[in-house]
Design an enzyme around this catalytic site. Structure first.
Site, PDB file in Angstrom:
ATOM      1  N   SER A 117      -8.709   4.893  13.896  1.00 52.43           N
ATOM      2  CA  SER A 117      -8.339   3.844  15.488  1.00 52.43           C
ATOM      3  C   SER A 117      -9.325   5.315  16.351  1.00 52.43           C
ATOM      4  O   SER A 117      -9.372   6.192  16.509  1.00 52.43           O
ATOM      5  CB  SER A 117      -6.935   3.498  15.729  1.00 52.43           C
ATOM      6  OG  SER A 117      -6.938   3.749  16.894  1.00 52.43           O
ATOM      7  N   LYS A 139      -3.907   8.137  12.009  1.00 53.68           N
ATOM      8  CA  LYS A 139      -5.643   7.691  12.025  1.00 53.68           C
ATOM      9  C   LYS A 139      -6.461   8.928  11.893  1.00 53.68           C
ATOM     10  O   LYS A 139      -7.166   8.578  12.496  1.00 53.68           O
ATOM     11  CB  LYS A 139      -5.022   7.244  13.238  1.00 53.68           C
ATOM     12  CG  LYS A 139      -4.586   5.520  13.219  1.00 53.68           C
ATOM     13  CD  LYS A 139      -5.415   4.375  11.719  1.00 53.68           C
ATOM     14  CE  LYS A 139      -4.962   3.771  11.168  1.00 53.68           C
ATOM     15  NZ  LYS A 139      -5.023   2.894  10.378  1.00 53.68           N
ATOM     16  N   ALA A 178      -1.096  10.727  14.453  1.00 52.78           N
ATOM     17  CA  ALA A 178      -1.296  11.729  14.045  1.00 52.78           C
ATOM     18  C   ALA A 178      -2.809  10.955  12.308  1.00 52.78           C
ATOM     19  O   ALA A 178      -3.068  11.320  11.792  1.00 52.78           O
ATOM     20  CB  ALA A 178      -0.032  12.411  13.341  1.00 52.78           C
ATOM     21  N   VAL A 215       1.250  -0.902  -0.090  1.00 55.49           N
ATOM     22  CA  VAL A 215      -0.116  -0.025  -0.135  1.00 55.49           C
ATOM     23  C   VAL A 215       0.449   0.800   0.046  1.00 55.49           C
ATOM     24  O   VAL A 215       0.336   2.118  -0.093  1.00 55.49           O
ATOM     25  CB  VAL A 215      -0.937   0.113   1.025  1.00 55.49           C
ATOM     26  CG1 VAL A 215      -2.368  -0.954   1.585  1.00 55.49           C
ATOM     27  CG2 VAL A 215      -0.532   0.088   2.521  1.00 55.49           C
ATOM     28  N   ASN A 228      -8.133  -1.039   4.320  1.00 55.22           N
ATOM     29  CA  ASN A 228      -8.059  -1.994   6.536  1.00 55.22           C
ATOM     30  C   ASN A 228      -6.488  -1.894   6.013  1.00 55.22           C
ATOM     31  O   ASN A 228      -6.041  -1.905   7.657  1.00 55.22           O
ATOM     32  CB  ASN A 228      -8.810  -3.212   5.784  1.00 55.22           C
ATOM     33  CG  ASN A 228      -8.098  -4.147   7.035  1.00 55.22           C
ATOM     34  OD1 ASN A 228      -7.918  -3.816   7.925  1.00 55.22           O
ATOM     35  ND2 ASN A 228      -7.158  -5.299   6.839  1.00 55.22           N
ATOM     36  N   TYR A 235       1.662   7.771  14.671  1.00 54.78           N
ATOM     37  CA  TYR A 235      -0.100   6.739  14.584  1.00 54.78           C
ATOM     38  C   TYR A 235      -1.081   7.420  14.892  1.00 54.78           C
ATOM     39  O   TYR A 235      -2.176   7.283  14.104  1.00 54.78           O
ATOM     40  CB  TYR A 235      -0.048   5.630  15.200  1.00 54.78           C
ATOM     41  CG  TYR A 235      -1.076   4.641  15.380  1.00 54.78           C
ATOM     42  CD1 TYR A 235      -0.721   3.439  13.969  1.00 54.78           C
ATOM     43  CD2 TYR A 235      -2.523   4.778  16.066  1.00 54.78           C
ATOM     44  CE1 TYR A 235      -2.053   2.673  14.147  1.00 54.78           C
ATOM     45  CE2 TYR A 235      -3.147   3.268  16.167  1.00 54.78           C
ATOM     46  CZ  TYR A 235      -2.881   2.786  14.804  1.00 54.78           C
ATOM     47  OH  TYR A 235      -3.919   1.452  15.023  1.00 54.78           O
TER      48      TYR A 235
END
Length: 172
Positions: A143, A159, A157, A64, A90, A155
Site C-alpha cells: 500500500s 505494509k 508498519a 493466512v 494479496n 497497517y
C-alpha cells in the site's frame, strides 16, 4: 494461447476484491488456479464461474494467520499440480486509521499476522518449490501507506515491512 498457459498460481484473499479480480484475469490468461481464503462459499462460487469458462481451479479454504493452513495450501497445490509458478500474496485487512495510542496489543497482532507475517510464511513455503527449479514469480501487494505512513499505525508498519521484505527477497 494465454500468457499464463501451463502456469500454476496461488492467489490469497481470492474470495473478494483484488484477489477475486486477479483470479478472473489469470484464468483468462490460461493459469491453473489455487484459490485461498476463509470464505469458502465465495471461493466455490468463483471456482464454478471460472470452471464454466474452461479454467482449472482448486479451492483451498484457509486463514493466512494460521501456518498450518498455509502449509496445507502449498501442499495441496503441489499434490494436485506438481508445481507452483506464481504466488500472489494479496490477503489483508485495513486498520481504519488506528493511531498508536489507541492500538491494542490484540489489534496489533491481528494486523501484523494478516498483513505481514502471512507474506513471510507463504513466501517461505512456496520458495521451497521455486528455488530448486530456478523459476517463479511472487507478487506481494502492499500500500502507499507503506511509503507515506498515511494510515493507521499497525497497517502502516505491516505494509512498510512488506515493501522491505519484497526488496530483500528480490535481492536474494
Amino acid at each position: 494461447m494465454g500468457r499464463l498457459d501451463n502456469k500454476v498460481a496461488i492467489i490469497t484473499g481470492a474470495s473478494s476484491g483484488i484477489g477475486y479480480t486477479t483470479a478472473e484475469l489469470f484464468a483468462k490468461e490460461g493459469a491453473t488456479l489455487v484459490l485461498f481464503a476463509r470464505r469458502v462459499d465465495r471461493l466455490n462460487e468463483l471456482k464454478a464461474k471460472l470452471e464454466a469458462e474452461g479454467s482449472k481451479v482448486l479451492v483451498v479454504p484457509g486463514d493466512v494467520t494460521k501456518k498450518e493452513d498455509i502449509v496445507n495450501c502449498v501442499d495441496q497445490a503441489i499434490k494436485n499440480f506438481g508445481k507452483i509458478d506464481v504466488l500472489i500474496n494479496n490477503a489483508g485487512i485495513v486498520d481504519y486509521h488506528v493511531p498508536i495510542t489507541r492500538c491494542s496489543d490484540e489489534w496489533w497482532d491481528t494486523i501484523i499476522a494478516t498483513d505481514m507475517t502471512s507474506v513471510f510464511l507463504f513466501t517461505r513455503e512456496v520458495l521451497k518449490y521455486m528455488e530448486p527449479v530456478g523459476y517463479g514469480s511472487i507478487v506481494n501487494l502492499s500500500s502507499s501507506a507503506g511509503y507515506y505512513g498515511n494510515c493507521g499505525f499497525p497497517y502502516t508498519a505491516a505494509k512498510s515491512a512488506v515493501i522491505g521484505m519484497t526488496k530483500n527477497i528480490a535481492l536474494q
